[in-house]
Motif scaffolding. Structure first.
Motif, PDB file in Angstrom:
ATOM      1  N   ASP A 184      11.551  11.163  90.387  1.00  0.00           N
ATOM      2  CA  ASP A 184      12.840  11.184  91.083  1.00  0.00           C
ATOM      3  C   ASP A 184      13.297   9.781  91.469  1.00  0.00           C
ATOM      4  O   ASP A 184      14.450   9.409  91.240  1.00  0.00           O
ATOM      5  CB  ASP A 184      12.769  12.071  92.317  1.00  0.00           C
ATOM      6  CG  ASP A 184      12.543  13.536  91.984  1.00  0.00           C
ATOM      7  OD1 ASP A 184      12.744  13.919  90.806  1.00  0.00           O
ATOM      8  OD2 ASP A 184      12.159  14.294  92.897  1.00  0.00           O
ATOM      9  N   LEU A 185      12.396   9.003  92.041  1.00  0.00           N
ATOM     10  CA  LEU A 185      12.746   7.632  92.444  1.00  0.00           C
ATOM     11  C   LEU A 185      13.073   6.750  91.249  1.00  0.00           C
ATOM     12  O   LEU A 185      14.060   6.010  91.257  1.00  0.00           O
ATOM     13  CB  LEU A 185      11.607   7.008  93.249  1.00  0.00           C
ATOM     14  CG  LEU A 185      11.399   7.543  94.656  1.00  0.00           C
ATOM     15  CD1 LEU A 185      10.120   6.956  95.258  1.00  0.00           C
ATOM     16  CD2 LEU A 185      12.587   7.219  95.537  1.00  0.00           C
ATOM     17  N   ALA A 186      12.251   6.846  90.220  1.00  0.00           N
ATOM     18  CA  ALA A 186      12.457   6.000  89.046  1.00  0.00           C
ATOM     19  C   ALA A 186      13.776   6.338  88.355  1.00  0.00           C
ATOM     20  O   ALA A 186      14.544   5.434  88.000  1.00  0.00           O
ATOM     21  CB  ALA A 186      11.291   6.154  88.068  1.00  0.00           C
ATOM     22  N   LEU A 187      14.054   7.618  88.187  1.00  0.00           N
ATOM     23  CA  LEU A 187      15.286   7.999  87.500  1.00  0.00           C
ATOM     24  C   LEU A 187      16.520   7.679  88.338  1.00  0.00           C
ATOM     25  O   LEU A 187      17.563   7.310  87.797  1.00  0.00           O
ATOM     26  CB  LEU A 187      15.249   9.475  87.113  1.00  0.00           C
ATOM     27  CG  LEU A 187      14.215   9.836  86.048  1.00  0.00           C
ATOM     28  CD1 LEU A 187      14.270  11.317  85.723  1.00  0.00           C
ATOM     29  CD2 LEU A 187      14.385   9.001  84.790  1.00  0.00           C
ATOM     30  N   GLU A 188      16.403   7.794  89.642  1.00  0.00           N
ATOM     31  CA  GLU A 188      17.526   7.432  90.512  1.00  0.00           C
ATOM     32  C   GLU A 188      17.814   5.933  90.438  1.00  0.00           C
ATOM     33  O   GLU A 188      18.965   5.521  90.269  1.00  0.00           O
ATOM     34  CB  GLU A 188      17.207   7.832  91.954  1.00  0.00           C
ATOM     35  CG  GLU A 188      18.324   7.586  92.928  1.00  0.00           C
ATOM     36  CD  GLU A 188      17.956   8.031  94.335  1.00  0.00           C
ATOM     37  OE1 GLU A 188      18.191   7.236  95.268  1.00  0.00           O
ATOM     38  OE2 GLU A 188      17.447   9.149  94.488  1.00  0.00           O
TER      39      GLU A 188
END
Length: 104
Positions: free
Chosen positions: A68-72
């Motif tokens: 989630d963090l990486a894709l955001e």
């Protein structure tokens, strides 16, 4: 390198970044599904590694948060790339308009 080649590289960069985002999602999904399996630590009630099974749930949650963090962050970077590319084209077009004798 010609100016058109530079613009083509910038245009392809967003597609390549989208591909990398897809790979990151696939990688974390794979890790959550196959690396974080409890079953390997619960073959029997007497297994000494059985307490590690609960950690697999935490590890799976960690991979989910990482995804989630990486894709955001990646989506933000891609968005900013689009804006920067638009700004660069506007400046380039302005310069070309002021200097029509320059041919690429």
């Amino acid at each position: 390198m010609t100016l058109s080649a530079v613009w083509a590289d910038l245009d392809r960069l967003d597609d390549q970044m989208a591909e990398l985002a897809g790979q990151a999602a696939e990688l974390t999904s794979y890790a959550r599904r196959w690396v974080c399996q409890r079953a390997g630590f619960e073959p029997s009630p007497l297994c000494l590694l059985r307490p590690l099974a609960e950690l697999m749930d935490l590890l799976a949650d960690g991979f989910g948060e990482l995804r989630d963090l990486a894709l955001e962050d990646w989506a933000d970077l891609r968005h900013d790339l689009v804006l920067t590319r638009q700004d660069l084209r506007a400046v380039d077009d302005g310069v070309v308009g002021l200097m029509p004798v320059v041919a690429w």
